[in-house]
Design a protein around this motif. Structure first.
Motif, mmCIF file in Angstrom:
data_model
loop_
_atom_site.group_PDB
_atom_site.id
_atom_site.type_symbol
_atom_site.label_atom_id
_atom_site.label_comp_id
_atom_site.label_asym_id
_atom_site.label_seq_id
_atom_site.Cartn_x
_atom_site.Cartn_y
_atom_site.Cartn_z
ATOM 1 N N ALA A 342 86.456 -172.740 -48.836
ATOM 2 C CA ALA A 342 85.618 -171.548 -48.964
ATOM 3 C C ALA A 342 85.541 -170.963 -50.341
ATOM 4 C CB ALA A 342 86.667 -170.424 -48.276
ATOM 5 N N GLY A 343 86.035 -171.747 -51.396
ATOM 6 C CA GLY A 343 85.776 -171.151 -52.870
ATOM 7 C C GLY A 343 86.570 -169.846 -52.991
ATOM 8 N N ALA A 351 94.776 -151.387 -44.275
ATOM 9 C CA ALA A 351 94.307 -149.942 -43.924
ATOM 10 C C ALA A 351 93.350 -150.063 -42.811
ATOM 11 C CB ALA A 351 93.815 -149.081 -44.951
ATOM 12 N N GLY A 352 93.637 -151.055 -41.937
ATOM 13 C CA GLY A 352 92.972 -151.246 -40.736
ATOM 14 C C GLY A 352 91.137 -151.665 -41.029
ATOM 15 N N GLN A 353 91.029 -152.272 -42.039
ATOM 16 C CA GLN A 353 89.744 -152.387 -42.346
ATOM 17 C C GLN A 353 89.743 -153.998 -42.947
ATOM 18 O OE1 GLN A 353 86.595 -150.634 -43.616
ATOM 19 N NE2 GLN A 353 87.052 -149.201 -41.750
ATOM 20 N N LEU A 354 88.577 -154.775 -42.823
ATOM 21 C CA LEU A 354 88.368 -156.130 -43.398
ATOM 22 C C LEU A 354 88.346 -155.843 -44.946
ATOM 23 C CD1 LEU A 354 86.109 -158.227 -41.152
ATOM 24 C CD2 LEU A 354 88.383 -158.277 -41.413
ATOM 25 N N CYS A 355 89.042 -156.537 -45.628
ATOM 26 C CA CYS A 355 88.784 -156.405 -47.053
ATOM 27 C C CYS A 355 88.859 -157.998 -47.739
ATOM 28 C CB CYS A 355 89.651 -155.536 -47.475
ATOM 29 S SG CYS A 355 91.401 -156.083 -47.736
ATOM 30 N N ALA A 356 88.391 -158.080 -49.016
ATOM 31 C CA ALA A 356 88.335 -159.237 -49.492
ATOM 32 C C ALA A 356 89.487 -159.467 -50.418
ATOM 33 C CB ALA A 356 87.011 -159.201 -50.283
ATOM 34 N N LYS A 357 90.037 -160.392 -50.449
ATOM 35 C CA LYS A 357 91.138 -160.709 -51.605
ATOM 36 C C LYS A 357 90.600 -161.181 -52.737
ATOM 37 C CE LYS A 357 95.444 -163.209 -50.884
ATOM 38 N NZ LYS A 357 96.156 -164.386 -50.420
ATOM 39 N N SER A 358 91.177 -160.743 -53.849
ATOM 40 C CA SER A 358 91.158 -161.283 -55.299
ATOM 41 C C SER A 358 89.511 -161.476 -55.552
ATOM 42 C CB SER A 358 91.804 -162.143 -55.562
ATOM 43 O OG SER A 358 91.400 -163.371 -54.669
ATOM 44 N N GLY A 359 88.829 -160.545 -55.643
ATOM 45 C CA GLY A 359 87.586 -160.954 -56.340
ATOM 46 C C GLY A 359 86.180 -161.042 -55.341
ATOM 47 N N THR A 360 86.726 -161.463 -54.041
ATOM 48 C CA THR A 360 85.658 -161.886 -53.013
ATOM 49 C C THR A 360 84.733 -160.744 -52.695
ATOM 50 O OG1 THR A 360 87.343 -163.173 -52.020
ATOM 51 C CG2 THR A 360 85.569 -162.902 -50.660
ATOM 52 N N HIS A 361 83.490 -160.868 -52.661
ATOM 53 C CA HIS A 361 82.848 -159.712 -51.879
ATOM 54 C C HIS A 361 82.478 -160.006 -50.683
ATOM 55 C CE1 HIS A 361 82.129 -157.851 -55.865
ATOM 56 N NE2 HIS A 361 82.133 -158.899 -56.418
ATOM 57 N N LEU A 362 82.526 -158.861 -49.845
ATOM 58 C CA LEU A 362 82.289 -159.053 -48.497
ATOM 59 C C LEU A 362 80.707 -159.135 -48.268
ATOM 60 C CD1 LEU A 362 85.039 -157.034 -46.460
ATOM 61 C CD2 LEU A 362 84.967 -159.498 -46.964
ATOM 62 N N PHE A 365 76.961 -158.515 -43.498
ATOM 63 C CA PHE A 365 77.256 -158.531 -41.958
ATOM 64 C C PHE A 365 78.933 -158.098 -41.758
ATOM 65 C CE2 PHE A 365 78.049 -162.629 -43.199
ATOM 66 C CZ PHE A 365 79.022 -163.331 -42.805
ATOM 67 N N MET A 366 79.697 -158.161 -42.778
ATOM 68 C CA MET A 366 81.290 -157.816 -42.426
ATOM 69 C C MET A 366 81.376 -156.443 -42.628
ATOM 70 S SD MET A 366 83.304 -160.976 -43.894
ATOM 71 C CE MET A 366 82.896 -162.532 -43.958
ATOM 72 N N LEU A 367 80.424 -155.616 -43.262
ATOM 73 C CA LEU A 367 80.822 -154.360 -43.422
ATOM 74 C C LEU A 367 80.265 -153.482 -42.117
ATOM 75 C CD1 LEU A 367 79.389 -154.393 -47.008
ATOM 76 C CD2 LEU A 367 81.853 -154.357 -46.383
ATOM 77 N N LYS A 368 81.253 -152.682 -41.630
ATOM 78 C CA LYS A 368 80.518 -152.039 -40.515
ATOM 79 C C LYS A 368 79.713 -150.788 -40.978
ATOM 80 C CE LYS A 368 83.820 -152.843 -37.142
ATOM 81 N NZ LYS A 368 85.328 -152.829 -37.556
#
Ligand code: TXA
Ligand code: MG
Length: 368
Positions: A342-343, A351-362, A365-368
């Motif tokens: 996955a690089g 806080a109940g939201q999808l988020c990226a770990k260390s420097g990943t940009h979502l 399509f993952m942002l509501k």
């Protein structure tokens, strides 16, 4: 170059051994031959012939600073390759050879620079796969062999994957069926006072600890990029499919089906790699979504992982969403390969939201 392809028939020992004799002769002549092991297919050459080993690097497009593992057919065959074995190395050989464990030991003057890439050490392993063992014994030399993929691609776990990457580039391919374990051998540095896992694999940390007591794990394996990994190969983008891949970890896994459906609704072709439990949340034929699921055991995922990633490439998906697994046992090796594939684009929940770990940009399509 014409690539000879030998399909070994389990029920025809005579023809199989004629094929392996021919393959061994090519290896003795300094040619490159791919063969099955219990982990993944290897791309072999005479490990004491620097010019032969250089052909492996050319066929794979492998960076020259990444050393190779020498494969042997008998435990005693390690003795000429090293200036000496530590007590830990001897204990590990007794416990796990033949099998999916590579020992890093101090190298002897016999080892060509092409194998060790300028290091003072060499990796040695004794595979348990009967075809590998027979081929090495027939050749009568240690066989240098990395995984038989083009550098950076998922390792091959069946002969078709080797053909896809190596046809026309190597002298021969021995087809001995599918590899049982599916992820590469565990690489352990036995030269330090406390042995260190440089690459997790088929022999788990728990199994090593049962024999040695303490073992360390190279800190870079947890995804830290602050240190230089001790196995040079671990720094490269690796095991990677062509599509962008995102790994869902922890609480984020529950959001994977919904996220895949959002992406598909936006017109993306989505590959999903998940457990049977999550797969049940998709319809039988979901528009624009290809679901690949493994059984209930992490060993099933290990066995199928690379083939599933390669299948997504053939289906030309735009994005792959993968479900993470627990890191106990073989899970450590599987998660290491998934994160690298996955690089390090890792998705978690905060806080109940999808988020990226260390420097990943979502992606959008993952942002509501
Ligand atoms: O299961 C396996 O180990 C497969 C099969 C074919 O045996 N082989 C394999 O080789 O995975 P390869 O070249 O793809 O991976 C070898 C790994 C690399 O990460 C390399 O950097 C590391 O082992 N390595 C080799 N020699 C080393 C050394 N002297 N010190 C540290 N790391 C070493
Ligand atoms: Mg490899």
């Amino acid at each position: 170059m014409q690539t000879i392809y030998w399909k070994l028939q389990a029920d025809n020992e005579k023809s199989a051994s004629a094929s392996l004799t021919q393959a061994a002769r090519l290896l003795q002549q300094g040619e490159v031959v791919a063969f099955p092991t219990e982990t993944v297919y290897g791309l072999g050459a005479d490990g004491l012939n620097g010019a032969a080993v250089a052909k492996i690097f050319a066929a794979k497009g492998r960076p020259a600073d990444n050393p190779l593992i020498l494969h042997i057919a008998d435990k005693n065959d390690i003795l000429p390759l090293t200036t000496g074995l530590t007590a830990n190395a001897k204990a590990l050989m007794e416990a796990f050879w033949p099998g999916p464990l590579t020992l890093i030991v101090d190298k002897s003057a016999l080892i060509p620079d092409e194998v060790s890439a300028g290091l003072d050490t060499v990796g040695v392993r004794m595979p348990s796969h009967p075809v590998a063992a027979q081929l090495i014994a027939l050749t009568g030399r240690p066989i240098a062999a990395p995984s038989a993929n083009i550098s950076g691609k998922p390792s091959p776990t069946d002969a078709q994957a080797v053909l896809d990457d190596m046809q026309g580039k190597v002298a021969g391919i021995v087809d001995g069926g599918r590899c049982g374990i599916g992820v590469e051998s565990t690489v352990v540095d036995t030269t330090s006072p406390v042995p260190m896992i440089l690459r997790p694999g088929g022999i788990t940390r728990e199994m090593l600890e049962a024999v040695l007591g303490a073992v360390e794990v190279d800190p870079t394996l947890a995804g830290s990029t602050d240190f230089k990994p001790k196995a040079p190969g671990m720094k490269y983008r690796h095991y990677a499919p062509e599509a962008a891949m995102y790994l869902f970890e922890g609480a984020a896994t529950g959001c994977l089906p919904q996220t895949a459906k959002q992406a598909a609704a936006q017109g993306l072709k989505v590959g999903v790699l998940c457990s049977a439990e999550l797969a049940a949340q998709f319809a039988a034929a979901e528009n624009n979504i290809a679901v690949s699921c493994w059984g209930s055991e992490v060993s099933d995922l290990a066995e199928q992982l690379y083939a599933l990633l390669r299948a997504f490439d053939k289906q030309q998906v735009d994005v792959i969403l993968a479900e993470g697994v627990d890191e106990a046992g073989l899970g450590l090796a599987v998660m290491n390969r998934l994160r690298k594939a996955a690089g390090y684009q890792i998705v978690t929940v905060a806080a109940g939201q999808l988020c990226a770990k260390s420097g990943t940009h979502l992606p959008g399509f993952m942002l509501k």
